[in-house]
Write a protein that holds these residues in place. Structure first.
Motif, PDB file in Angstrom:
ATOM      1  N   LEU A 158    -107.065 -73.525  16.896  1.00 49.87           N
ATOM      2  CA  LEU A 158    -106.655 -72.710  17.864  1.00 49.87           C
ATOM      3  C   LEU A 158    -106.793 -72.566  19.228  1.00 49.87           C
ATOM      4  N   PHE A 164    -100.171 -68.188  16.090  1.00 54.40           N
ATOM      5  CA  PHE A 164    -100.516 -68.549  14.639  1.00 54.40           C
ATOM      6  C   PHE A 164     -99.876 -67.918  13.841  1.00 54.40           C
ATOM      7  N   CYS A 189    -108.125 -65.531  17.032  1.00 53.15           N
ATOM      8  CA  CYS A 189    -106.771 -65.641  17.793  1.00 53.15           C
ATOM      9  C   CYS A 189    -107.336 -65.065  19.227  1.00 53.15           C
ATOM     10  N   LEU A 196    -100.980 -63.531  17.229  1.00 54.06           N
ATOM     11  CA  LEU A 196    -100.943 -63.674  15.765  1.00 54.06           C
ATOM     12  C   LEU A 196     -99.928 -62.966  15.165  1.00 54.06           C
TER      13      LEU A 196
END
Length: 393
Positions: A158, A164, A189, A196
């Motif tokens: 990350l 993501f 995140c 996300l």
């Protein structure tokens, strides 16, 4: 009404990708198609009636009616997943993959990096790479037959990513994520400034556990998570191209809507809108019966392989109608050999495991959303092929 999921329907010559593209995909047309994720079942009666009613109108111009669709979608998500969605935060999209592409374009820089958890839905790779971004993989680990994130690796990756893509429930592994797992992903995140995006297209196809919408796990999730949803997998309507994106705030939604406007993606397909609204309003009965039938298919395949082909290992998934097959026990040296075995010797068209993780060897994905008789024929062919392989024929 009582639906007949045992009914075998000849889908050949209907412009079905699953059936009519067999020769293009597998090199021969006489394979049982158990690959692409659509079902060999007729749509729910209320959906068919809605499409027939729309067809009877005889004129299908530019279409409005999104507010009724969003009303039906939000009511469905409340009823099935306990998620209260503000319709004002919903945007129309023709499909989840198209939504993912738009989100990459809008919210990652040129040459940016998008994290996925592998193995994962193959179109994540295509969308990311096709838009000039880099795929970053965090690999799942298998512990006692359960696939789980490698949390240390996930956090490390990350740090170097812009976005993501979460697959929830997970395809191809069929995992239903716990609220605790989702909260952890959301918090990580946020810590590293990664947007996300949660693909929840399979969220109605739950057999064990309970689907938790990612955006509901915390206040932070509600303020940051973008969710892609659709009923096309649920109701076998992929060819009608209707989905939605649920945004955490008005500003993010405006950016998405402006991008679609620039591409003239604004008005939905008249038949898709009618079908999906009817499905969300009246499709519970069909879905409940479908889930029971598919769960029986899972049990059949697992029992058959355990008893007759122990060299192929599988598990009953929490969600989706897809089974992940570990075929390494067959002793075939690489993915090409494994693929040829299924196509040429077993006469089966499955999805290769490497589609979901390019570095993976020895796995296949099986779609069980078909009449039991189709699976029985497929398993018999597979057993015969494995017996011949092991006997050296």
């Amino acid at each position: 009404m009582k639906y007949d999921f045992d009914k075998v329907i000849d889908r050949a010559c209907t412009d079905s990708c699953k059936f009519d593209d067999r020769e293009a995909v597998f090199g021969k047309a006489d394979v049982i198609p158990l690959w692409i994720a659509d079902m060999d079942f007729e749509a729910a009666q209320p959906v068919r009636e809605a499409v027939e009613k729309k067809a009877a109108e005889g004129i299908w111009g530019y279409t409005t009616g999104l507010q009724d669709y969003f009303r039906a979608l939000c009511a469905w998500k409340k009823r099935r997943n306990g998620w209260d969605i503000d319709p004002e935060k919903c945007s129309y999209s023709p499909g989840v993959v198209m939504s993912l592409c738009a989100l990459i374009k809008l919210f990652t820089p040129e040459g940016g990096r998008v994290l996925v958890q592998s193995p994962t839905y193959s179109h994540f790779y295509y969308a990311i790479e096709g838009l000039g971004r880099e795929v970053v993989e965090s690999f799942f680990v298998e512990r006692n037959g359960q696939w789980e994130p490698d949390w240390a690796d996930f956090e490390a990756k990350l740090r170097e990513c812009d976005m993501f893509f979460l697959c929830s429930p997970q395809n191809p592994l069929g995992r239903v994520w716990t609220a605790e797992e989702l909260r952890r992903m959301v918090e990580l995140c946020h810590r590293y400034g990664v947007k996300l995006v949660s693909d929840e297209i399979h969220s109605d196809l739950i057999f064990r556990g309970r689907h938790t919408p990612t955006a509901t796990v915390s206040d932070l999730a509600a303020e940051t998570v973008i969710t892609c949803v659709s009923g096309t997998k649920t109701f076998n309507l992929a060819g009608l191209y209707v989905s939605a994106v649920v945004f955490p705030d008005a500003k993010t939604k405006r950016s998405f809507d402006a991008f679609w406007h620039s591409l003239a993606v604004e008005t939905p397909n008249a038949f898709g809108l009618a079908a999906m609204t009817a499905a969300f309003d009246k499709g519970d009965e069909w879905l409940d019966q479908l889930l029971e039938y598919i769960d029986g298919n899972f049990t059949y395949v697992k029992s058959f392989l355990d008893e007759n082909i122990p060299q192929i290992k599988t598990f009953i998934p929490d969600a989706t109608y897809l089974m992940w097959l570990d075929c390494r026990g067959l002793g075939l040296e690489d993915n090409d050999a494994l693929s040829r075995f299924f196509i040429e010797r077993a006469g089966l068209g499955l999805s290769e495991g490497r589609q979901f993780c390019p570095s993976l060897t020895g796995y296949m994905r099986l779609n069980v959303a078909c009449p039991r008789a189709t699976l029985e024929k497929a398993m018999a062919q597979l057993k015969r092929a494995v017996d011949e392989l092991l006997s050296g024929k």
